[in-house]
Design an enzyme around this catalytic site. Structure first.
Site, PDB file in Angstrom:
ATOM      1  CE  LYS A 182      -2.724   4.630   7.343  1.00 61.78           C
ATOM      2  NZ  LYS A 182      -4.141   4.917   7.614  1.00 61.78           N
ATOM      3  NE  ARG A 184      -2.570   1.021   3.554  1.00 67.34           N
ATOM      4  CZ  ARG A 184      -3.333   0.899   4.630  1.00 67.34           C
ATOM      5  NH1 ARG A 184      -4.634   0.666   4.492  1.00 67.34           N
ATOM      6  NH2 ARG A 184      -2.824   0.980   5.837  1.00 67.34           N
ATOM      7  CD  GLU A 238     -11.867   5.834   4.213  1.00 70.39           C
ATOM      8  OE1 GLU A 238     -11.315   5.983   5.318  1.00 70.39           O
ATOM      9  OE2 GLU A 238     -11.244   5.811   3.150  1.00 70.39           O
TER      10      GLU A 238
END
Length: 407
Positions: free
Chosen positions: A254, A152, A290
């Protein structure tokens, strides 16, 4: 690596720093803050006798570090919250203009120095990851799917025009950092060691451009529950003015900027007594995305639904794991657009994330209307939480090969 070990015996005398070669003016020779190159030059001119003495001190330091790491830290393990507890060591590796990271090494945990014009400070060119280490009853330490965090980070780095460590480098560095801080891994059932890898543009830039140098840094902290309630229902409010991400943006990686953007709405919600905020999509303003830092799931008639990953939602590793665990237990799991109306009519709602693991939702408030879900922790939430944490802590057989022993 040998040089890194020699330096470690000096870092007790110097505050830990992150020195950027692209901003050499920030070496303060008049104080105790000096650059690694400065220390290296001093070592280069040592006499043979001095170097022999240094090697002896290095071996003694290494032995001391191993012994120190094997002893459990003297803190109140029953009172751990989700806050920073300073530990012993952090890991740092650098990548100059060629985009290849050095092997890196450990140094004492503490403040870092960097140039005021570093890319991370001026343009937010940075990513972070989060994963945990757990102590088993036999004293061994387990990581949970660290290679997923590595992949990721690499995906996020490509989006942010950054080089990134290889998957092997990432996992090895995490293991090294955890071992050096082994005494801070909580006893079984008392919490976990939270691991925070950072990737940042540490090189100096003035105009908008990728940084000329990057730093990969890992620090750790023992933690308890993210929400003070633990595995107890949290209360969310649906946000319909602020948005966490937009199509074509960076919501799916992220990057650090994703999180500062939610602080305003989160602060307002917490001031009103809510645990956190649930965001809707920025186009139609009716589909779930989210919570501030975790994914959301909706349970209705034995079907578990969660918003599909389409660029505005972070592909959570706990999210992915919960989907696979749920499917292995016979649940039907759908990844799709989930409208707010479905949420309000659900049997059960829960959130997932590295920090929270699984957090059941007790109530949702939307446009002034409050909907409650049962009297406590939902059956599905409890079942999936127990299954996943048992795997993470090594309490059940890992048939999926998700855990990694740190040795």
């Amino acid at each position: 690596m040998e040089f890194g070990l020699v330096l470690s015996s000096y870092r007790g005398d110097f505050a830990p720093l992150l020195y950027s070669s692209s901003c050499p003016a920030f070496v303060n020779h008049g104080s105790r803050f000096r650059s690694p190159s400065c220390i290296k030059n001093q070592l280069h001119f040592m006499s043979s006798a001095a170097l022999m003495g240094s090697n002896a001190r290095c071996e003694a330091s290494r032995t001391s570090t191993i012994q120190e790491a094997s002893e459990l830290a003297d803190i109140n393990w029953d009172n751990l919250g989700f806050g920073l507890v300073p530990t012993d060591y952090m890991y740092i590796a650098k990548s100059p203009r060629d985009g290849v990271f050095t092997e890196g090494g450990l140094q004492r945990f503490g403040p870092i120095q960097m140039c005021p014009s570093a890319g991370i400070l001026n343009y937010g060119q940075g990513l972070f990851e989060g994963l945990k280490a757990y102590r088993k009853e036999d004293g061994s330490i387990l990581l949970f799917r660290p290679e997923e965090n590595a992949w990721r980070m690499r995906t996020g780095a490509e989006r942010m025009c950054m080089p990134s460590p290889t998957v092997e480098h990432f996992v090895d560095a995490v293991k090294e950092t955890v071992l050096a801080n082994k005494r801070w891994v909580p006893p079984p059932g008392k919490g976990s060691l939270y691991i925070r890898p950072l990737l940042m543009g540490s090189g100096a830039v003035l105009g908008l451009a990728p940084a000329p140098e990057y730093t990969f840094l890992i620090f750790v902290s023992p933690v308890g529950n993210y929400f003070k309630e633990g595995l107890a229902p949290i209360n969310l409010i649906v946000e319909n003015e602020f948005h966490r991400a937009i199509p074509g943006g960076t919501g799916g990686v992220k990057t650090i900027g994703n999180y500062a953007a939610v602080l305003k709405a989160q602060s307002i919600a917490k001031a009103k007594g809510y645990s956190d905020v649930l965001y809707l999509d920025s186009v139609h303003k009716k589909y779930l995305e989210e919570v501030s830092s975790c994914n959301v799931f909706v349970v209705k008639d034995k079907v578990i639904s969660t918003p599909a990953i389409k660029g505005t939602i972070l592909p959570g590793i706990t999210r992915k794991s919960i989907i696979e665990v749920a499917q292995s237990q016979g649940f039907q799991v759908e990844e799709r657009l989930v409208a707010i109306d479905e949420l309000l009519e659900a049997d059960e709602v829960f959130c997932t994330g590295t920090a929270v693991v699984v957090s059941p939702v007790g109530s949702i408030t939307y446009l002034g209307k409050r909907v409650e879900y049962g009297d406590g922790v939902g059956i599905v939430s409890q079942q999936l939480y127990s299954a996943l944490t048992s795997l993470q802590m090594g309490l059940s057989e890992d048939k999926l090969c998700w855990t990694v022993v740190v040795d």
